[in-house]
Design a protein around this motif. Structure first.
Motif, PDB file in Angstrom:
ATOM      1  N   LEU A 135      -5.143  -5.118  -6.048  1.00 18.61           N
ATOM      2  CA  LEU A 135      -3.589  -5.408  -6.128  1.00 18.61           C
ATOM      3  C   LEU A 135      -3.380  -5.913  -7.530  1.00 18.61           C
ATOM      4  CD1 LEU A 135      -2.493  -7.009  -2.775  1.00 18.61           C
ATOM      5  CD2 LEU A 135      -2.034  -4.663  -3.510  1.00 18.61           C
TER       6      LEU A 135
ATOM      7  N   TYR B 129       5.327  -6.477  -3.676  1.00 18.73           N
ATOM      8  CA  TYR B 129       4.666  -5.313  -3.117  1.00 18.73           C
ATOM      9  C   TYR B 129       5.354  -4.516  -2.179  1.00 18.73           C
ATOM     10  CZ  TYR B 129       0.484  -7.917  -5.160  1.00 18.73           C
ATOM     11  OH  TYR B 129      -0.210  -8.714  -5.913  1.00 18.73           O
TER      12      TYR B 129
ATOM     13  N   GLN C 275       4.561  -0.780  -1.370  1.00 22.47           N
ATOM     14  CA  GLN C 275       3.447  -0.303  -2.184  1.00 22.47           C
ATOM     15  C   GLN C 275       2.406  -0.044  -1.077  1.00 22.47           C
ATOM     16  OE1 GLN C 275       2.377  -2.685  -5.358  1.00 22.47           O
ATOM     17  NE2 GLN C 275       4.366  -2.827  -6.250  1.00 22.47           N
ATOM     18  N   LYS C 276       1.952   1.266  -1.077  1.00 19.69           N
ATOM     19  CA  LYS C 276       0.749   1.773  -0.214  1.00 19.69           C
ATOM     20  C   LYS C 276      -0.351   0.890  -0.082  1.00 19.69           C
ATOM     21  CE  LYS C 276      -1.584   5.909   1.046  1.00 19.69           C
ATOM     22  NZ  LYS C 276      -1.849   7.330   0.527  1.00 19.69           N
ATOM     23  N   GLU C 277      -0.937   0.283  -1.295  1.00 16.35           N
ATOM     24  CA  GLU C 277      -2.322  -0.216  -1.190  1.00 16.35           C
ATOM     25  C   GLU C 277      -2.070  -1.861  -0.573  1.00 16.35           C
ATOM     26  OE1 GLU C 277      -6.339  -1.138  -2.116  1.00 16.35           O
ATOM     27  OE2 GLU C 277      -5.293   0.584  -1.627  1.00 16.35           O
TER      28      GLU C 277
ATOM     29  N   SER D 222       1.166  -9.183   0.527  1.00 17.35           N
ATOM     30  CA  SER D 222       0.759  -7.878   1.181  1.00 17.35           C
ATOM     31  C   SER D 222       0.808  -8.028   2.662  1.00 17.35           C
ATOM     32  CB  SER D 222      -0.898  -7.637   0.809  1.00 17.35           C
ATOM     33  OG  SER D 222      -1.806  -8.594   1.235  1.00 17.35           O
TER      34      SER D 222
END
Length: 156
Positions: free
Chosen positions: A39, A52, A55-57, A144
């Motif tokens: 990230l 984030y 955001q996919k990651e 996240s």
């Protein structure tokens, strides 16, 4: 018949006596570090809102981080079984707000609440309801997890 019941009772007592005397209803509740090196680094200043979001990651990392650190109390896929708050409901009141500015202000307020809760934990009357994760999870890990929670939000 009475003898069989006595033997079964004795076996049950013997088995119970040989079990460890630790309470482990939620399993190992020691917070687990989360690998966030894929990230973008956020630096030392704590953010007020989730950088984030969407955001996919981050969602992928947050999904794993949630499972390792939060699911024991808040439930699988953030659906609580009553032990702790159902985190799918964390910011659902923001969804129906009219006007983008109001909606964004609501998400920002919820982000601050989430970050304060996860950093410092929840303690009432000296009882720890949620451990503090600051010093164990970095800012990237915390945000996240929030990015993941936004994907399982319960809509009214």
């Amino acid at each position: 018949m009475k003898t069989i019941r006595t033997i079964i009772s004795a076996c049950a007592l013997l088995a119970a006596a040989s079990m460890p005397l630790t309470a482990s209803a939620h399993g190992d509740v020691t917070p687990q570090a989360i690998d966030t090196k894929t990230l973008p680094a956020l630096g030392k200043e704590w953010r007020d809102e989730n950088p984030y979001r969407g955001q996919k990651e981050a969602i992928k990392i947050g999904t794993s981080g949630y499972a390792e650190n939060c699911a024991r109390c808040h439930g699988l896929q953030a659906q609580s079984g009553g032990i702790a708050p159902d985190l799918r409901l964390l910011d659902r009141d923001c969804v129906d707000l009219k006007g983008d500015a109001k909606k964004q202000a609501c998400y920002k307020e919820t982000d601050k609440y989430f970050l304060t809760s996860i950093r410092h934990g929840k303690v009432r009357n000296g009882a720890v309801y949620m451990p503090p994760f600051e010093g164990i999870l970095n800012q990237e890990a915390m945000w996240s997890i929030k990015a993941y929670l936004e994907t399982v939000r319960a809509i009214k």
